[in-house]
Design a protein around this motif. Sequence first.
Motif, PDB file in Angstrom:
ATOM      1  N   THR A  67     -13.953  19.187   5.251  1.00 33.46           N
ATOM      2  CA  THR A  67     -14.180  18.001   6.690  1.00 33.46           C
ATOM      3  C   THR A  67     -12.637  18.296   7.458  1.00 33.46           C
ATOM      4  N   LYS A  68     -12.772  18.584   8.920  1.00 29.36           N
ATOM      5  CA  LYS A  68     -11.438  18.514   9.495  1.00 29.36           C
ATOM      6  C   LYS A  68     -10.957  17.048  10.225  1.00 29.36           C
ATOM      7  N   GLY A  69     -12.200  16.392   9.731  1.00 25.73           N
ATOM      8  CA  GLY A  69     -12.482  14.859  11.271  1.00 25.73           C
ATOM      9  C   GLY A  69     -11.105  13.863  10.785  1.00 25.73           C
ATOM     10  N   PRO A  70     -10.418  12.406  10.780  1.00 25.87           N
ATOM     11  CA  PRO A  70      -9.637  11.649  11.051  1.00 25.87           C
ATOM     12  C   PRO A  70     -10.136  11.659   8.947  1.00 25.87           C
ATOM     13  N   ILE A  71      -8.953  11.161   8.319  1.00 24.21           N
ATOM     14  CA  ILE A  71      -8.662  10.819   7.102  1.00 24.21           C
ATOM     15  C   ILE A  71      -8.620   9.440   7.038  1.00 24.21           C
ATOM     16  N   TYR A  72      -8.515   8.370   6.564  1.00 23.58           N
ATOM     17  CA  TYR A  72      -7.682   7.178   6.641  1.00 23.58           C
ATOM     18  C   TYR A  72      -6.962   6.652   6.069  1.00 23.58           C
ATOM     19  N   GLY A  73      -6.347   5.757   6.145  1.00 28.31           N
ATOM     20  CA  GLY A  73      -5.884   5.091   5.642  1.00 28.31           C
ATOM     21  C   GLY A  73      -5.489   3.452   5.965  1.00 28.31           C
ATOM     22  N   PHE A  74      -4.475   3.246   4.788  1.00 25.07           N
ATOM     23  CA  PHE A  74      -4.647   1.465   5.487  1.00 25.07           C
ATOM     24  C   PHE A  74      -3.337   0.972   4.774  1.00 25.07           C
ATOM     25  N   VAL A  75      -1.906   0.691   4.969  1.00 23.53           N
ATOM     26  CA  VAL A  75      -1.033   0.005   5.293  1.00 23.53           C
ATOM     27  C   VAL A  75      -0.853  -1.386   5.320  1.00 23.53           C
ATOM     28  N   VAL A  76      -0.420  -2.502   3.677  1.00 25.10           N
ATOM     29  CA  VAL A  76      -0.026  -3.870   4.199  1.00 25.10           C
ATOM     30  C   VAL A  76       0.959  -3.504   3.985  1.00 25.10           C
ATOM     31  N   ASP A  77       1.893  -4.106   4.942  1.00 27.38           N
ATOM     32  CA  ASP A  77       3.082  -4.745   4.492  1.00 27.38           C
ATOM     33  C   ASP A  77       2.877  -6.503   4.462  1.00 27.38           C
ATOM     34  N   CYS A 120     -15.079  -3.996  -0.249  1.00 29.38           N
ATOM     35  CA  CYS A 120     -14.487  -3.877   0.886  1.00 29.38           C
ATOM     36  C   CYS A 120     -14.666  -2.763   1.830  1.00 29.38           C
ATOM     37  N   THR A 121     -15.253  -2.138   3.032  1.00 23.27           N
ATOM     38  CA  THR A 121     -15.508  -0.883   3.674  1.00 23.27           C
ATOM     39  C   THR A 121     -14.504  -0.440   4.553  1.00 23.27           C
ATOM     40  N   TRP A 122     -13.501  -1.102   4.525  1.00 23.79           N
ATOM     41  CA  TRP A 122     -12.195  -1.159   5.727  1.00 23.79           C
ATOM     42  C   TRP A 122     -13.432  -1.018   6.928  1.00 23.79           C
ATOM     43  N   CYS A 123     -14.389  -1.639   6.931  1.00 25.76           N
ATOM     44  CA  CYS A 123     -15.463  -2.024   8.491  1.00 25.76           C
ATOM     45  C   CYS A 123     -15.742  -0.267   8.527  1.00 25.76           C
ATOM     46  N   TYR A 124     -16.864  -0.018   7.810  1.00 22.38           N
ATOM     47  CA  TYR A 124     -16.890   1.233   8.073  1.00 22.38           C
ATOM     48  C   TYR A 124     -17.906   1.642   8.953  1.00 22.38           C
ATOM     49  N   HIS A 125     -18.556   0.107   9.819  1.00 20.58           N
ATOM     50  CA  HIS A 125     -19.282   0.388  10.480  1.00 20.58           C
ATOM     51  C   HIS A 125     -18.438   0.213  11.720  1.00 20.58           C
ATOM     52  N   ARG A 126     -17.392  -0.173  11.577  1.00 25.71           N
ATOM     53  CA  ARG A 126     -16.703  -0.439  12.955  1.00 25.71           C
ATOM     54  C   ARG A 126     -15.374   0.865  13.387  1.00 25.71           C
ATOM     55  N   ILE A 127     -15.082   0.872  12.322  1.00 28.62           N
ATOM     56  CA  ILE A 127     -13.913   2.573  12.541  1.00 28.62           C
ATOM     57  C   ILE A 127     -14.236   3.716  12.737  1.00 28.62           C
ATOM     58  N   LYS A 154     -16.895   4.124  15.291  1.00 29.22           N
ATOM     59  CA  LYS A 154     -16.865   3.766  16.592  1.00 29.22           C
ATOM     60  C   LYS A 154     -15.674   3.842  17.127  1.00 29.22           C
ATOM     61  N   GLY A 155     -14.855   4.248  16.397  1.00 24.85           N
ATOM     62  CA  GLY A 155     -12.800   3.870  16.801  1.00 24.85           C
ATOM     63  C   GLY A 155     -12.513   2.830  17.013  1.00 24.85           C
ATOM     64  N   MET A 156     -13.296   1.658  16.386  1.00 23.90           N
ATOM     65  CA  MET A 156     -12.630   0.100  16.299  1.00 23.90           C
ATOM     66  C   MET A 156     -12.382  -0.282  14.942  1.00 23.90           C
ATOM     67  N   PHE A 197      -4.167   0.125  10.226  1.00 25.81           N
ATOM     68  CA  PHE A 197      -4.910   1.022   9.292  1.00 25.81           C
ATOM     69  C   PHE A 197      -4.688   2.445  10.687  1.00 25.81           C
ATOM     70  N   GLY A 198      -5.501   3.512  10.129  1.00 27.16           N
ATOM     71  CA  GLY A 198      -5.764   4.564  10.752  1.00 27.16           C
ATOM     72  C   GLY A 198      -5.590   5.455  10.011  1.00 27.16           C
ATOM     73  N   ASN A 199      -5.549   6.975  10.626  1.00 28.75           N
ATOM     74  CA  ASN A 199      -5.782   7.837  10.779  1.00 28.75           C
ATOM     75  C   ASN A 199      -4.478   8.749   9.913  1.00 28.75           C
ATOM     76  N   VAL A 200      -4.501   9.230   8.762  1.00 24.70           N
ATOM     77  CA  VAL A 200      -3.517   9.183   8.249  1.00 24.70           C
ATOM     78  C   VAL A 200      -3.035  11.574   8.050  1.00 24.70           C
ATOM     79  N   SER A 201      -3.742  12.142   8.771  1.00 35.06           N
ATOM     80  CA  SER A 201      -4.417  13.101   8.661  1.00 35.06           C
ATOM     81  C   SER A 201      -3.810  13.394  10.410  1.00 35.06           C
ATOM     82  N   ASP A 202      -3.769  12.454  10.901  1.00 35.94           N
ATOM     83  CA  ASP A 202      -2.627  13.462  12.509  1.00 35.94           C
ATOM     84  C   ASP A 202      -1.537  12.669  12.331  1.00 35.94           C
ATOM     85  N   PRO A 203      -0.891  13.565  12.580  1.00 40.56           N
ATOM     86  CA  PRO A 203       1.065  13.024  11.828  1.00 40.56           C
ATOM     87  C   PRO A 203       1.348  12.359  13.252  1.00 40.56           C
ATOM     88  N   ASN A 204       0.450  11.760  14.766  1.00 42.65           N
ATOM     89  CA  ASN A 204       1.551  11.581  15.012  1.00 42.65           C
ATOM     90  C   ASN A 204       1.092   9.937  15.084  1.00 42.65           C
TER      91      ASN A 204
END
Lengths: 276, 412
Positions: free
Chosen positions: A60-70, A208-215, A217-219, A234-241
């Motif tokens: 796949t070339k789509g986003p790979i999601y990650g989560f950081v808790v500070d 927890c689904t990381w709100c799959y129904h939201r993410i 759709k870009g939310m 929360f975000g796309n860890v495969s995008d370095p920016n």
Amino acid sequence: MTMLWDKPEISRREFFEKCAEAGAKSFIFGGLVVTTANLLLAQDTQDTRARAEEAPVKGTKGPIYGFVVDTTKCIGCGSCVRACRDENNVPDGFSRTWVEQYTFFPNGEVIVNSPNGGADGFGEDLPNRNMPEELGQLPVRGFFVPKLCNHCINTPCIQVCPVGASYVTKEGVVLVDQERCIGCGYCVQACPFGSRYINPQTNTADKCTWCYHRITKGMLPACVQACPAKARIFGNVSDPNSEISQILANNRVQVLKSYLGTNPRTRYIGLDSEVI
Amino acid sequence: VHHYVTQGYVLPNQMHIYWTMMIVLYPYITGIVAGAFIISSLHHVFDRDELKPVSRFAMLMALAFLLCAPLPLLVHLGHPERALNIMFTPNVTSAMAGFGFIYSIYLLILTVEIWLLYRVDIVFLSSNARSEMMRRLYWILALGVTDISEEAKALDRKVMLFLAAIGVPAACFLHGYVGFLFGAIKANPWWASPLMPVIFLLSAIVSGIAMVLVCYLIVQWFNKRPVDSECTQSLMESAWYFLMVDVALEGLELLNRAYMANHEWEIMKHLIVDKLFVSLFVVQFLIGSVVPFVLLGTAVVFKNRFSAGVRSVMGFVSGFLLLVQVFAMRWNVVMGGQMFSKSFRGFLNFHVDIVGREGLLAVLFIFTLPFVAMLIFSRVLPLWGPISTFPTRWLRDRPSEHVPLGSFTKFK
């Protein structure tokens, strides 16, 4: 010494007896060896495993999601827990995400609590409900730790699901197919973090689904959006920016129970060794 | 879903004990299957002739318990109607997905073996049972095979020996696998241990021997028939031997954990001292292991100082205590592993329901079903020896005249 093959003749019965005996013995012994070997191999291989952001789901070339808790930013308001319950219709008495309060006393005692999953916040009172009387002293330090499903890469819950109802999406999100789950509870037992529960309304495993129904759709996940302190990223860890990639690049992060080798995609900043 | 009394910090999703008494009952039942089958095989495969009086009974006991083994699981499932999905869409990395296949294979082996073992009797009964209905039943059970010539019987024996040769490891696998279900869960330090399958298997054998011994004595005493003391002596010797190995391994495992004193030991120490003290130390170890160990050991070592009757009573008491011990062992594993939170900072108490789908009454009901099944089996087939032991009131003629037709209990 007379060996088996030195005998001039061996009856069929003797032959089958020997075969049966040898078969039974080697089967049991082999089973034990394989079991032991599997258990040994399952440990201490974490170093060779790819880190979360370098391990996209194959093909796949789509986003790979990650989560950081500070954890250094969490103020324990519980907005995330309330937002999650509203968004995901979480049944009473369960939590897809929760906040833990850690309080340290001079004698080394640590008190952890999470009343109602932290949904109502923690107020201004110190955790005296559970405070042993002999402590009788003011705490020396404390902090909050938000928790949620770690969406592990080597996830034990998917491993044990007998029917394949637990699965990982191409974005790396661990989900449960409510139509297929038989409600055996094995995944609940296998999750080292207490992230899963059996939903009493559906009698299936839930988490927890990381709100799959939201993410998708870009939310943002509801908890991330609700957090006033930016303790959840929360975000796309495969995008370095992306913001999360920048945070991961500029911080020292930890994961929960790293010794179990589940390789979580949820990572923590400022995790204390008392946090299990 | 209950909210259980908790102490310390319990993770929010762990306020419940998900695996109830049904999951205690399931390994208990499969353990008896494995143990009973192995006892039967000691006679059929390994030539332990003194076990002849119980060899057929043990085989049918294995079947009776095996038939009931999935019931606790079905009752426990959130969606029992989807249970067969574990065979339709199995997840190959799941130990639990193996259940359907291991269970089916073992059920097949056991059923075919019992059919072959009783085939000649069934053919005999299909023409000699008293009632027309029963003769038809036996005719169906014979599956159209009425050849009871010496050649046919010789072939039966060969096939049975082959099946027994697969059956023993299959029985070991069925129960070792149950131990693996727990032993391979790294999230739970009370379960995670490579020794778990071995301990489960050994305690299974102990419980199977104990169940055969206790049932045999009860049936003989109830029917006022003499007890074959060589047979019970042999069962007691086997029980003693397996008990020693079993308890030694269980003890060593605990000692090893205590000695290594990993960070999980802190919570496990509290678990065994505070939560499991009665069920682990008092019931499982003291009453369930030490007492039978002394009783069986005395009966085995000082065999000649006690009359056969006294030794039978010793065997009965130790057999009963061993059954309690193995149940306590299952309880301590299944419940013990859920009585502490994965926060490693808090505990839960298990609340025993009386009524309800997974309550005590349901557990007792399911546990009586194998005995009901055995009662039905005893009406259909001779459990305690050759066809000559089958009650004559269910036959047209005295069976002794027909004994030459089909009176083997041993297939070699």
